[in-house]
Write a protein that holds these residues in place. Sequence first.
Motif, PDB file in Angstrom:
ATOM      1  N   ARG A 303     -13.716 -53.919  13.842  1.00 59.20           N
ATOM      2  CA  ARG A 303     -14.351 -52.703  14.362  1.00 59.20           C
ATOM      3  C   ARG A 303     -14.706 -52.866  15.829  1.00 59.20           C
ATOM      4  NH1 ARG A 303     -19.874 -52.126  16.497  1.00 59.20           N
ATOM      5  NH2 ARG A 303     -20.510 -49.967  16.206  1.00 59.20           N
ATOM      6  N   ILE A 304     -14.316 -51.891  16.653  1.00 64.37           N
ATOM      7  CA  ILE A 304     -14.618 -51.917  18.084  1.00 64.37           C
ATOM      8  C   ILE A 304     -15.197 -50.574  18.504  1.00 64.37           C
ATOM      9  CG2 ILE A 304     -13.645 -52.067  20.412  1.00 64.37           C
ATOM     10  CD1 ILE A 304     -11.566 -53.987  19.357  1.00 64.37           C
ATOM     11  N   LEU A 305     -16.312 -50.624  19.216  1.00 64.19           N
ATOM     12  CA  LEU A 305     -16.940 -49.449  19.822  1.00 64.19           C
ATOM     13  C   LEU A 305     -17.113 -49.760  21.301  1.00 64.19           C
ATOM     14  CD1 LEU A 305     -18.639 -46.727  19.527  1.00 64.19           C
ATOM     15  CD2 LEU A 305     -20.632 -48.230  19.273  1.00 64.19           C
ATOM     16  N   ASN A 306     -16.492 -48.966  22.178  1.00 67.22           N
ATOM     17  CA  ASN A 306     -16.640 -49.220  23.604  1.00 67.22           C
ATOM     18  C   ASN A 306     -16.477 -47.936  24.403  1.00 67.22           C
ATOM     19  OD1 ASN A 306     -13.865 -48.712  23.907  1.00 67.22           O
ATOM     20  ND2 ASN A 306     -13.309 -50.885  23.894  1.00 67.22           N
ATOM     21  N   SER A 307     -16.601 -48.071  25.706  1.00 65.13           N
ATOM     22  CA  SER A 307     -16.393 -46.945  26.633  1.00 65.13           C
ATOM     23  C   SER A 307     -15.209 -47.297  27.518  1.00 65.13           C
ATOM     24  CB  SER A 307     -17.642 -46.704  27.478  1.00 65.13           C
ATOM     25  OG  SER A 307     -18.752 -46.364  26.686  1.00 65.13           O
ATOM     26  N   TYR A 308     -14.034 -46.849  27.118  1.00 64.29           N
ATOM     27  CA  TYR A 308     -12.805 -47.228  27.810  1.00 64.29           C
ATOM     28  C   TYR A 308     -12.249 -46.023  28.559  1.00 64.29           C
ATOM     29  CZ  TYR A 308      -8.224 -49.375  28.570  1.00 64.29           C
ATOM     30  OH  TYR A 308      -7.092 -49.900  29.145  1.00 64.29           O
ATOM     31  N   GLU A 309     -11.929 -46.244  29.825  1.00 61.79           N
ATOM     32  CA  GLU A 309     -11.311 -45.179  30.622  1.00 61.79           C
ATOM     33  C   GLU A 309      -9.873 -44.981  30.175  1.00 61.79           C
ATOM     34  OE1 GLU A 309     -12.591 -43.204  32.706  1.00 61.79           O
ATOM     35  OE2 GLU A 309     -14.497 -44.103  33.342  1.00 61.79           O
ATOM     36  N   GLY A 310      -9.565 -43.815  29.662  1.00 58.57           N
ATOM     37  CA  GLY A 310      -8.224 -43.549  29.176  1.00 58.57           C
ATOM     38  C   GLY A 310      -8.101 -43.846  27.697  1.00 58.57           C
ATOM     39  N   ASP A 311      -6.885 -44.037  27.248  1.00 50.26           N
ATOM     40  CA  ASP A 311      -6.621 -44.279  25.827  1.00 50.26           C
ATOM     41  C   ASP A 311      -6.550 -45.773  25.552  1.00 50.26           C
ATOM     42  OD1 ASP A 311      -6.491 -41.563  25.183  1.00 50.26           O
ATOM     43  OD2 ASP A 311      -4.395 -41.447  25.834  1.00 50.26           O
ATOM     44  N   PHE A 312      -7.445 -46.256  24.712  1.00 50.32           N
ATOM     45  CA  PHE A 312      -7.470 -47.655  24.338  1.00 50.32           C
ATOM     46  C   PHE A 312      -6.251 -47.967  23.468  1.00 50.32           C
ATOM     47  CE2 PHE A 312      -9.564 -51.349  22.123  1.00 50.32           C
ATOM     48  CZ  PHE A 312      -9.757 -52.104  23.273  1.00 50.32           C
ATOM     49  N   SER A 313      -5.792 -49.204  23.509  1.00 51.42           N
ATOM     50  CA  SER A 313      -4.579 -49.568  22.777  1.00 51.42           C
ATOM     51  C   SER A 313      -4.622 -51.051  22.431  1.00 51.42           C
ATOM     52  CB  SER A 313      -3.323 -49.274  23.613  1.00 51.42           C
ATOM     53  OG  SER A 313      -3.319 -50.099  24.780  1.00 51.42           O
ATOM     54  N   ALA A 316      -4.123 -52.944  25.574  1.00 49.67           N
ATOM     55  CA  ALA A 316      -5.345 -53.082  26.370  1.00 49.67           C
ATOM     56  C   ALA A 316      -6.256 -54.154  25.774  1.00 49.67           C
ATOM     57  CB  ALA A 316      -6.078 -51.745  26.441  1.00 49.67           C
ATOM     58  N   LEU A 317      -6.291 -54.225  24.452  1.00 48.74           N
ATOM     59  CA  LEU A 317      -7.119 -55.213  23.774  1.00 48.74           C
ATOM     60  C   LEU A 317      -6.598 -56.628  24.052  1.00 48.74           C
ATOM     61  CD1 LEU A 317      -9.497 -55.701  21.887  1.00 48.74           C
ATOM     62  CD2 LEU A 317      -7.968 -55.309  19.943  1.00 48.74           C
ATOM     63  N   LYS A 318      -5.308 -56.772  24.070  1.00 45.12           N
ATOM     64  CA  LYS A 318      -4.704 -58.072  24.365  1.00 45.12           C
ATOM     65  C   LYS A 318      -4.880 -58.440  25.844  1.00 45.12           C
ATOM     66  CE  LYS A 318      -0.338 -60.624  24.192  1.00 45.12           C
ATOM     67  NZ  LYS A 318       1.091 -60.584  23.810  1.00 45.12           N
ATOM     68  N   LYS A 319      -4.789 -57.453  26.716  1.00 47.21           N
ATOM     69  CA  LYS A 319      -4.950 -57.702  28.140  1.00 47.21           C
ATOM     70  C   LYS A 319      -6.371 -58.176  28.450  1.00 47.21           C
ATOM     71  CE  LYS A 319      -4.388 -55.533  32.675  1.00 47.21           C
ATOM     72  NZ  LYS A 319      -4.028 -54.277  33.415  1.00 47.21           N
ATOM     73  N   ALA A 320      -7.357 -57.605  27.748  1.00 42.57           N
ATOM     74  CA  ALA A 320      -8.751 -57.990  27.967  1.00 42.57           C
ATOM     75  C   ALA A 320      -8.994 -59.439  27.566  1.00 42.57           C
ATOM     76  CB  ALA A 320      -9.678 -57.056  27.193  1.00 42.57           C
ATOM     77  N   PHE A 327      -5.981 -62.726  15.862  1.00 44.11           N
ATOM     78  CA  PHE A 327      -6.676 -62.235  14.675  1.00 44.11           C
ATOM     79  C   PHE A 327      -5.713 -61.494  13.746  1.00 44.11           C
ATOM     80  CE2 PHE A 327     -10.275 -62.543  17.665  1.00 44.11           C
ATOM     81  CZ  PHE A 327     -11.204 -63.213  16.874  1.00 44.11           C
ATOM     82  N   LYS A 328      -5.868 -61.720  12.477  1.00 40.48           N
ATOM     83  CA  LYS A 328      -5.052 -61.029  11.475  1.00 40.48           C
ATOM     84  C   LYS A 328      -5.162 -59.526  11.620  1.00 40.48           C
ATOM     85  CE  LYS A 328      -4.922 -60.161   6.475  1.00 40.48           C
ATOM     86  NZ  LYS A 328      -5.531 -60.505   5.163  1.00 40.48           N
ATOM     87  N   ALA A 329      -6.385 -59.015  11.866  1.00 42.21           N
ATOM     88  CA  ALA A 329      -6.592 -57.568  11.990  1.00 42.21           C
ATOM     89  C   ALA A 329      -5.818 -56.990  13.165  1.00 42.21           C
ATOM     90  CB  ALA A 329      -8.085 -57.269  12.142  1.00 42.21           C
ATOM     91  N   PHE A 330      -5.641 -57.779  14.218  1.00 44.50           N
ATOM     92  CA  PHE A 330      -4.837 -57.339  15.353  1.00 44.50           C
ATOM     93  C   PHE A 330      -3.364 -57.295  14.965  1.00 44.50           C
ATOM     94  CE2 PHE A 330      -2.245 -57.804  19.072  1.00 44.50           C
ATOM     95  CZ  PHE A 330      -2.917 -57.149  20.099  1.00 44.50           C
ATOM     96  N   ARG A 331      -2.894 -58.376  14.371  1.00 49.82           N
ATOM     97  CA  ARG A 331      -1.463 -58.466  14.023  1.00 49.82           C
ATOM     98  C   ARG A 331      -1.044 -57.380  13.039  1.00 49.82           C
ATOM     99  NH1 ARG A 331      -3.017 -63.751  12.977  1.00 49.82           N
ATOM    100  NH2 ARG A 331      -2.398 -63.510  10.787  1.00 49.82           N
TER     101      ARG A 331
END
Length: 382
Positions: A303-313, A316-320, A327-331
Amino acid sequence: MKHIFLSSLACLLVLLSACSGAHRPSNETAASDSLSNPVYAKGFSVKTLDNGVRLVDVADPQEDEDRMPVDYHFALVQKGAQDVEIPQGYVRVDVPVERTIVMTMLQLSNFLILDGLDAVKGITGTKNLFDKDVRRRVKEGQIVKIGMEGNFDTELILTAHPEVIFISPFKRGGYDAIKETGITLIPHLGYKEMHPLGQAEWIKFVAMFIGKEQQADSLFNHIAEAYNSMKVDPNSLSSDTIPTVFSGEMHGGNWYAVGGKNSLAQLFRDAGADYVIHDDNTGGVNIEFEQMYATAANADYWRILNSYEGDFSYQALKKAEPRNELFKAFREKRVIYCNMKQTPYYELAPVRPDLVLTDLVHIFHPAMVPADYQSTFYQLLK
């Protein structure tokens, strides 16, 4: 998303109209204890004296004496009442309050759902604020922005002429300067409640100060009924159908992880999932990536809650943090996401945990929710 938000508020406005009957003025504060006393909230209690004075006691819902060794005591007295005796140790507050300042979005959400914006004369800021009425009032000067916690503008506070100020003790603080003004500070501890319905029930607390007790009681009963009807019975699930979930992201080299008794953890449990952190911590702690990975590497959902400019993806999560892809949930593309720049999360979620719960049940156990369900806050990241 916007349609769901407006529809939810419309339903609540209908309910408000139905429960504000002519037999009881909206600013009446002589409601019985049964209206104001909480069922789920642990941070406040209420007692009405024979002379009509309502005693409100506020204490830390988490009973953390190290961080909050002091309790607060208020005697709510109907405006205009003369020669009213109040017990020693209680601070008199004349109600209904007509001018106040709120310090957090959680507090503001209480006023929004109670249709009590007329009493709000100051807020800390408008970041991630969706409500057009609040923004209009700020633009027109009806509500002033007093600065953020730890850096308040005392002059602006005084220009708002508040009768009381709602505060959140033990956050960033900065209340010493405000105390010198002599304005009564009212601690709002909804953010420390350990149950989502406990947090939502603080609408009853705010209602006592602005004369909205009956509305708050009817609204909360509706919210609690909706929440409990959606809550998943763990006995109805087999062990292999209970998903595991973790929460948060890396920020500044650390991962902020909420404890196993946090209200978020309770939401996960009530949605039929197992939060991977099972400790007795109610708040949260900053831990290193390696520790979170050791705990949540094979969790089913993230679960992720954030304030991201534009569309999160996922990109973007991998770039951060490149290691996020481990993580299994990512894969398996099972990230549960809400963008506060696109959703009025903090304006609505604190007082409508039933909507948050339904979103989560829809994700964890989709067969339990109608097929045409439209999420309010959370959905699987695409």
